[in-house]
Design an enzyme around this catalytic site. Structure first.
Site, PDB file in Angstrom:
ATOM      1  N   ASN A  19       0.761  -1.409   0.024  1.00  0.00           N
ATOM      2  CA  ASN A  19       0.147  -0.121   0.100  1.00  0.00           C
ATOM      3  C   ASN A  19       0.885   1.139   0.069  1.00  0.00           C
ATOM      4  O   ASN A  19       0.409   2.347  -0.524  1.00  0.00           O
ATOM      5  CB  ASN A  19      -1.093  -0.013   1.346  1.00  0.00           C
ATOM      6  CG  ASN A  19      -0.147  -0.169   2.476  1.00  0.00           C
ATOM      7  OD1 ASN A  19       0.755  -1.218   2.543  1.00  0.00           O
ATOM      8  ND2 ASN A  19      -0.523   0.557   3.387  1.00  0.00           N
ATOM      9  N   GLN A  47      -4.864  -4.024  -2.405  1.00  0.00           N
ATOM     10  CA  GLN A  47      -4.271  -2.797  -3.431  1.00  0.00           C
ATOM     11  C   GLN A  47      -4.230  -3.460  -4.624  1.00  0.00           C
ATOM     12  O   GLN A  47      -4.135  -2.713  -5.494  1.00  0.00           O
ATOM     13  CB  GLN A  47      -2.835  -2.404  -2.914  1.00  0.00           C
ATOM     14  CG  GLN A  47      -3.016  -1.343  -1.617  1.00  0.00           C
ATOM     15  CD  GLN A  47      -3.639  -0.116  -1.919  1.00  0.00           C
ATOM     16  OE1 GLN A  47      -3.785   0.271  -2.944  1.00  0.00           O
ATOM     17  NE2 GLN A  47      -3.953   0.801  -0.648  1.00  0.00           N
ATOM     18  N   THR A  93     -25.552  -9.342  12.135  1.00  0.00           N
ATOM     19  CA  THR A  93     -26.483  -9.095  10.835  1.00  0.00           C
ATOM     20  C   THR A  93     -25.785  -8.271   9.770  1.00  0.00           C
ATOM     21  O   THR A  93     -24.857  -7.232   9.882  1.00  0.00           O
ATOM     22  CB  THR A  93     -27.682  -8.003  11.361  1.00  0.00           C
ATOM     23  OG1 THR A  93     -28.407  -8.494  12.266  1.00  0.00           O
ATOM     24  CG2 THR A  93     -28.690  -7.673  10.289  1.00  0.00           C
ATOM     25  N   CYS A  99      -2.030   5.190   7.556  1.00  0.00           N
ATOM     26  CA  CYS A  99      -2.269   4.860   8.983  1.00  0.00           C
ATOM     27  C   CYS A  99      -1.126   5.093   9.890  1.00  0.00           C
ATOM     28  O   CYS A  99      -0.913   4.990  10.844  1.00  0.00           O
ATOM     29  CB  CYS A  99      -1.974   3.177   8.879  1.00  0.00           C
ATOM     30  SG  CYS A  99      -3.476   2.563   7.677  1.00  0.00           S
TER      31      CYS A  99
END
Lengths: 376, 118
Positions: free
Chosen positions: A147, A181, A239, A318
């Site tokens: 990335n 990526q 869910t 990040c």
């Protein structure tokens, strides 16, 4: 504002949004309900799963939707490690790579892990991998495309190597790849790649955020990290996020593997390198270029470019809140200063020649101003 | 993420550059954290009459460098030594927690220069 940060996230495709809208409005059924509302949601999920299965060349029962690619990576590593533990008393051994995404590195923490180094070209050496495999080895996880720099590992070759080793091995080595990526550009045919586990993200392929998927080859002894109901083939309770799942399916079906943007990226690299003290770091997939600039710091450059109307990022979104240089850039043996001075420019579907020209017009002045401040 | 004051100083720092024949030079930072600072001082009668900085660093490091120069200019060396990283952070409208070390770095550079005064 010109967006050149497609590796961080992509804008949602118009067709994706259109497909999702009904499930955010009138078709709000819970896919576990047996009435018509539920049936409608269930069918939408099934159709999306079919699209992923087609893309991956796998069975429907091998696609698990998760809340993110980070979750899928966690499930691949921790879910398998916990699943295998039940089967044998021997020590679990994982082999991964020093430039993996944080979600892999953190999932591997406190486990018995071998980290393969990469060369200055960003590639792992297959002989290194073979040498590190022991009778105890259970899992190999190698990122498909990185990335931060975009470097591509030869997953197919690794897959073949592992298959060969598995023939003479008492227990199987499972092979995982983080293809987040790579998905826009490279085949994710799991048979061709020879992988048992593969991670995808929707928001990197013009789909919604908050949805990822893990391919799990039938027979892989993985157990869920999130337990509750019987959702997602009992591998991920909760869910189903129907709209996001539908969006991911549509985003996957829109992938063309068209690499023509490479020309624009190569032009960008060629022109940026004309700036004194600019360096290109190793690159691979068609849309990422990671540069280092002598005498300036990456964050200051990113903010300056932002002020001029361009969105790029430092090494990786990040890591921008941390003070240590990017682990990826350090792994390819960049000096601390080169690692700190890096920016990632990543192109996407909407990037035009004009946008790149504008960027190239602005960049030298921005670099120059910061060098005046640094005196370097 | 950043205060107006930080952005203002990052965009238009008033004190960047070298001084001709500085009386004192102070350094701080290291490649590992990515910030390298140099502060140049002109001294007259134990007072800082002129001050400039050169900073290879992030937005906060550049803004904090500019701020330390402004706070130190015109002060006696003794008074300048009292400038704390908290002062700088406050004047900048509070640095993000992760960037407080930038304010520490600029005071280190200033102290490094003043320490050399004979």
């Amino acid at each position: 504002m010109i967006y050149l940060d497609y590796a961080a996230t992509t804008p949602i495709h118009k067709k994706v949004l259109e497909k999702m809208m009904p499930y955010l409005k009138d078709s709000y059924g819970n896919a576990s309900s047996v009435h018509r509302f539920g049936q409608e949601a269930r069918q939408a999920i099934d159709e999306s799963r079919e699209k992923l299965a087609k893309f991956l060349n796998c069975k429907l029962t091998e696609v698990i939707f998760t809340g993110s690619a980070t979750e899928a990576n966690n499930l691949a590593i921790k879910g398998l490690v916990q699943g295998i533990k039940k089967e044998k008393s021997q020590k679990i051994h994982i082999i991964t790579c020093s430039i993996e995404h944080k979600s892999i590195l953190e999932s591997c923490k406190n486990l018995n892990v071998t980290y393969l180094p990469v060369g200055i070209d960003g590639l792992i050496n297959l002989d290194d991998l073979e040498a590190e495999i022991t009778p105890d080895t259970d899992l190999v996880s190698v990122m498909y495309a990185n990335n931060e720099i975009g470097i591509i590992q030869d997953i197919e070759k690794i897959g073949k190597l592992i298959k060969k080793i598995n023939k003479n091995k008492q227990h199987k080595i499972y092979f995982h790849t983080d293809a987040v990526q790579a998905a826009n550009w490279l085949t994710c045919d799991v048979e061709k790649l020879g992988v048992d586990l593969l991670t995808l993200s929707a928001h990197k392929i013009y789909g919604p955020k908050g949805i990822g998927a893990l391919y799990v080859r039938n027979g892989t002894p993985i157990i869920p990290l999130i337990v509750g109901g019987d959702h997602e083939l009992r591998l991920r309770a909760g869910t189903e996020n129907v709209a996001n799942i539908v969006g991911m399916g549509e985003a996957i079906s829109l992938i063309s593997l068209d690499k023509s943007i490479e020309k624009l990226r190569d032009k960008l690299i060629k022109q940026v390198l004309k700036i004194d003290g600019a360096k290109i770091n190793p690159y691979g997939i068609p849309n990422i270029a990671n540069f280092s600039f002598d005498g300036i710091e990456g964050e200051a450059l990113v903010i300056s470019l932002d002020q001029q109307g361009f969105a790029v990022s430092t090494g990786s979104a990040c890591t921008s809140s941390e003070l240590v240089p990017s682990h990826v850039l350090k792994a390819i043996n960049l000096s601390d200063l080169d690692a700190h001075s890096s920016i990632r420019v990543s192109l996407g579907k909407n990037t035009t020649d004009k946008e790149i020209n504008n960027f190239l017009k602005t960049l030298p002045d921005v670099v120059d101003r910061l060098r005046q401040i640094s005196g370097r | 993420m950043y205060s107006e004051e930080i952005m203002k100083r990052f965009t238009n720092p008033k004190f960047f550059g070298k001084l001709d024949n500085p009386d004192l030079i102070g350094n701080a930072g290291n490649p590992q954290c990515g910030d390298l600072l140099t502060i140049y001082l002109k001294i007259s009668r134990k007072k800082i009459t002129d001050i400039k900085f050169e900073t290879l660093g992030c937005v906060s490091a550049i803004a904090a460098s500019d701020m330390v120069c402004e706070l130190a200019k015109g002060k006696t060396l003794k008074k300048a030594l009292e400038i704390s990283s908290t002062d700088i952070s406050k004047q900048l409208g509070n640095l993000p927690v992760l960037k407080v070390h930038c304010a520490q770095l600029v005071t280190q550079a200033l102290k490094d220069a003043i320490r050399k005064y004979k």
